[in-house]
Design a protein around this motif. Structure first.
Motif, short mmCIF file in Angstrom:
data_model
loop_
_atom_site.label_atom_id
_atom_site.label_comp_id
_atom_site.label_asym_id
_atom_site.label_seq_id
_atom_site.Cartn_x
_atom_site.Cartn_y
_atom_site.Cartn_z
N ARG A 368 11.46 38.53 25.28
CA ARG A 368 11.00 37.14 25.35
C ARG A 368 9.85 36.91 24.36
O ARG A 368 9.79 35.88 23.68
N ASP A 369 8.93 37.89 24.28
CA ASP A 369 7.81 37.75 23.35
C ASP A 369 8.28 37.80 21.90
O ASP A 369 7.72 37.13 21.03
N VAL A 370 9.31 38.61 21.63
CA VAL A 370 9.86 38.67 20.27
C VAL A 370 10.42 37.32 19.88
O VAL A 370 10.18 36.80 18.78
N TYR A 371 11.17 36.72 20.78
CA TYR A 371 11.77 35.41 20.51
C TYR A 371 10.67 34.36 20.30
O TYR A 371 10.76 33.53 19.38
N ALA A 372 9.63 34.40 21.15
CA ALA A 372 8.56 33.40 21.06
C ALA A 372 7.75 33.56 19.77
O ALA A 372 7.16 32.61 19.28
N ALA A 373 7.71 34.79 19.23
CA ALA A 373 6.89 35.05 18.04
C ALA A 373 7.53 34.52 16.76
O ALA A 373 6.84 34.37 15.75
N VAL A 374 8.82 34.24 16.78
CA VAL A 374 9.49 33.72 15.58
C VAL A 374 9.05 32.29 15.33
O VAL A 374 9.09 31.45 16.24
N ASP A 375 8.62 32.01 14.12
CA ASP A 375 8.18 30.65 13.77
C ASP A 375 9.41 29.83 13.40
O ASP A 375 9.74 29.64 12.23
N TRP A 376 10.10 29.31 14.41
CA TRP A 376 11.39 28.65 14.20
C TRP A 376 11.29 27.42 13.30
O TRP A 376 12.21 27.20 12.49
N PRO A 377 10.27 26.58 13.40
CA PRO A 377 10.22 25.44 12.46
C PRO A 377 10.22 25.86 10.99
O PRO A 377 10.87 25.22 10.16
N VAL A 378 9.53 26.96 10.68
CA VAL A 378 9.52 27.43 9.29
C VAL A 378 10.89 27.99 8.91
O VAL A 378 11.36 27.79 7.78
N VAL A 379 11.54 28.69 9.84
CA VAL A 379 12.88 29.22 9.57
C VAL A 379 13.84 28.07 9.24
O VAL A 379 14.61 28.14 8.27
N VAL A 380 13.81 27.01 10.05
CA VAL A 380 14.69 25.86 9.81
C VAL A 380 14.33 25.18 8.48
O VAL A 380 15.20 24.78 7.70
N LEU A 381 13.02 25.06 8.21
CA LEU A 381 12.58 24.43 6.96
C LEU A 381 13.10 25.20 5.75
O LEU A 381 13.61 24.61 4.79
N LEU A 382 12.98 26.53 5.80
CA LEU A 382 13.46 27.34 4.68
C LEU A 382 14.98 27.29 4.58
O LEU A 382 15.53 27.29 3.47
N ALA A 383 15.65 27.27 5.73
CA ALA A 383 17.11 27.18 5.71
C ALA A 383 17.56 25.89 5.00
O ALA A 383 18.62 25.86 4.38
N ALA A 384 16.75 24.85 5.11
CA ALA A 384 17.08 23.59 4.45
C ALA A 384 16.67 23.59 2.98
O ALA A 384 17.37 23.03 2.12
N LEU A 385 15.54 24.22 2.66
CA LEU A 385 14.99 24.12 1.31
C LEU A 385 15.57 25.14 0.33
O LEU A 385 15.64 24.87 -0.87
#
Length: 519
Positions: A368-385
């Motif tokens: 659970r902590d591993v999942y929470a530590a991922v900065d998902w907004p940045v991942v999505v932003l990079l996936a788009a850019l």
């Protein structure tokens, strides 16, 4: 030494993590040295940003630049390819901050546990027999108190104190409510409910360890039995503690109405936001990144809150001693992951992913902590850019921009073009996410190098340096946002130290680039 330590740590861990680890130490040192907190926090934040440019894993832009190099047909950068440029720039930056730059940090006094304006009075009121409040649930009482801008902090029943009583709890005759209210609105808060004022006392500034005792001293000395009656009702474990809201925390956009009290049994007493304390009703105030929260509750609940909601404690507190075996295992896993990437045994992504899997397998960190530590907004932003950046390259738009820069700005000079790439990247990173900036600028850097027929590595490294140096605004880097509340800063405070530091980075970075990556 603290800024140097931040720079060293951020070379091998997340910049925000390095800052969060050292912020409580910085605040304690500021208090001990009688310095404004901001004069410790801004150098600390900037030092951790500078340290990120020294290694491949120091900051996300480095990994992005390395991936663009690989996509251009070369090998990706290795762990310490960034060091010949990053180390001298970071070292000069830290020296400048420590010896001279800290004096240019604006002096702001934030609201601490001794400075929060939390309603002026903590007052105990009796729910008398036959009063309107008797039989009402806590939600109804709080709704009635809202008009007077008062709130219930605790309920005392049979000499047992219940902090942060639940909203569905019914109030009985003989109960004592501990409420917070301004002196001018106190009678307005009590009269409609038929509450009887017992005693009141203006709370003095309290340290974490003494806050529970001082709240229990609201009874007047005129009642000789008051102290004896109230002592059992006060828990020594009820403390005041300050928290800073991290960027990306679960609290952002949510209010204290149900989240803190129902889920954690914690009272929110005050909020400081960019040195502004008149923020309206605390109960319904949406939290923002960089807010400083003054909270009251059991020490254990406050400690758990930090890990569950993305806040970091600022005030002095008792530290939990970690499991020794887990601490050793975590250190070994981290060292193995760094060595695997540093010596080329594994690609950096695989090496650190293996470290995460090993941590989960050995239970040093929960899934659970591993999942929470991922900065998902940045991942999505990079996936788009990243596809956008690829489009710039494949359609020739990046080459067009590069040609425009070369012909109209750089005048065909490779060195001046290198300077332009660095400055433009640095400017963009002050206004947008640094990883996104790197993704946008890499195709332009590669196009510029191709137009001039020079070594593209120097231009990619210029993007790395520029993307890692966002010092002018609180929105350019998460570290800048994080110190906004604790330092009491305003939006325009960062450039006073940030602008000279960016000029120094350019002045030191250009010779280092030309030496380490000749054109």
């Amino acid at each position: 030494m603290l800024t140097s330590l931040a720079a060293l740590l951020s070379g091998f861990m997340n910049n925000v993590g390095a800052l969060a680890l050292l912020m409580p130490v910085a605040l304690q040192l500021a208090s001990r040295l009688e310095l404004p907190p901001g004069r410790m926090l801004m150098p600390l934040a900037f030092g951790s940003i500078l340290g990120g440019m020294t290694t491949l894993v120091g900051t996300p832009p480095n990994l992005i630049v390395s991936s663009f190099r690989a996509s251009a047909g070369n090998n990706s950068f290795s762990m310490f390819d960034f060091s010949p440029v990053g180390l001298p720039v970071a070292a000069l930056g830290v020296l400048f901050i420590a010896l001279l730059g800290w004096r240019w940090v604006p002096v702001r006094q934030r609201a601490g546990t001794e400075g929060f304006e939390t309603g002026a009075y903590l007052t105990e009121v009796l729910v008398a027999e036959g009063s309107k409040a008797a039989g009402m649930c806590m939600r109804e009482i709080e709704a009635a108190l809202d008009e007077a801008e008062a709130q219930v902090l605790a309920l005392v029943r049979n000499n047992v104190r219940l902090n942060a009583p639940r909203h569905d709890m019914r109030v009985l005759p003989g109960d004592i409510l501990v409420i917070e209210a301004e002196a001018e609105t106190l009678s307005q808060a009590l009269s409609p409910l038929g509450l009887k004022l017992e005693e009141s006392k203006k709370p003095a500034p309290a340290d974490d360890e003494e806050s529970g005792e001082k709240e229990g001293q609201a009874a007047s000395a005129s009642d000789p039995d008051a102290e004896a009656k109230e002592k059992p009702a006060v828990s020594d474990e009820i403390v005041l503690m300050e928290f800073a809201v991290l960027p990306g925390a679960d609290l952002i956009g949510r209010s204290a109405t149900d989240l803190l009290r129902t889920a954690h049994g914690i009272n929110l007493l005050a909020v400081s936001r960019q040195d502004n304390r008149s923020l309206g009703r605390l109960r319904t105030l949406p939290f923002r990144a960089g807010d400083v929260l003054l909270m009251q509750g059991p020490a254990e609940a406050l400690t758990d809150l930090a890990g569950q909601t993305g806040c970091i404690p600022l005030a002095q507190r008792a530290l939990r001693i970690p499991n020794r075996l887990n601490a050793i295992l975590a250190s070994l896993i981290m060292a193995a992951a760094v060595c695997g990437a540093a010596f080329g045994l594994l690609p950096a992504a695989i090496s650190f992913a293996a470290g995460v899997l090993a941590s989960m397998a050995l239970r040093t960190v929960s899934p659970r902590d591993v999942y929470a530590a991922v900065d998902w907004p940045v991942v999505v932003l990079l996936a788009a850019l990243i596809p956008v950046a690829g489009t710039l390259e494949s359609t020739g738009a990046g080459a067009l921009v590069a040609r425009t820069l070369i012909e109209n700005v750089a005048q065909g000079s490779p060195v001046f073009a290198l300077l332009v790439i660095m400055v433009v990247t640095m400017t963009l990173s002050d206004l947008m996410n640094n990883a996104a900036t790197a993704a946008v600028m890499c195709p332009i850097a590669l196009g510029t190098a191709a137009q001039l027929g020079v070594n593209p590595d120097a231009y990619l490294m210029a993007v790395t340096v520029g993307a890692s140096c966002a010092f002018l605004t609180p929105i350019g880097h998460q570290n800048n946002t994080l110190i906004l509340g604790p330092g009491g800063f305003r939006f325009g405070d960062y450039w006073r130290l940030g602008l000279p530091l960016e000029i120094l980075v350019v002045a030191a970075g250009m010779p280092a680039l030309l030496w380490a990556w000749p054109l």
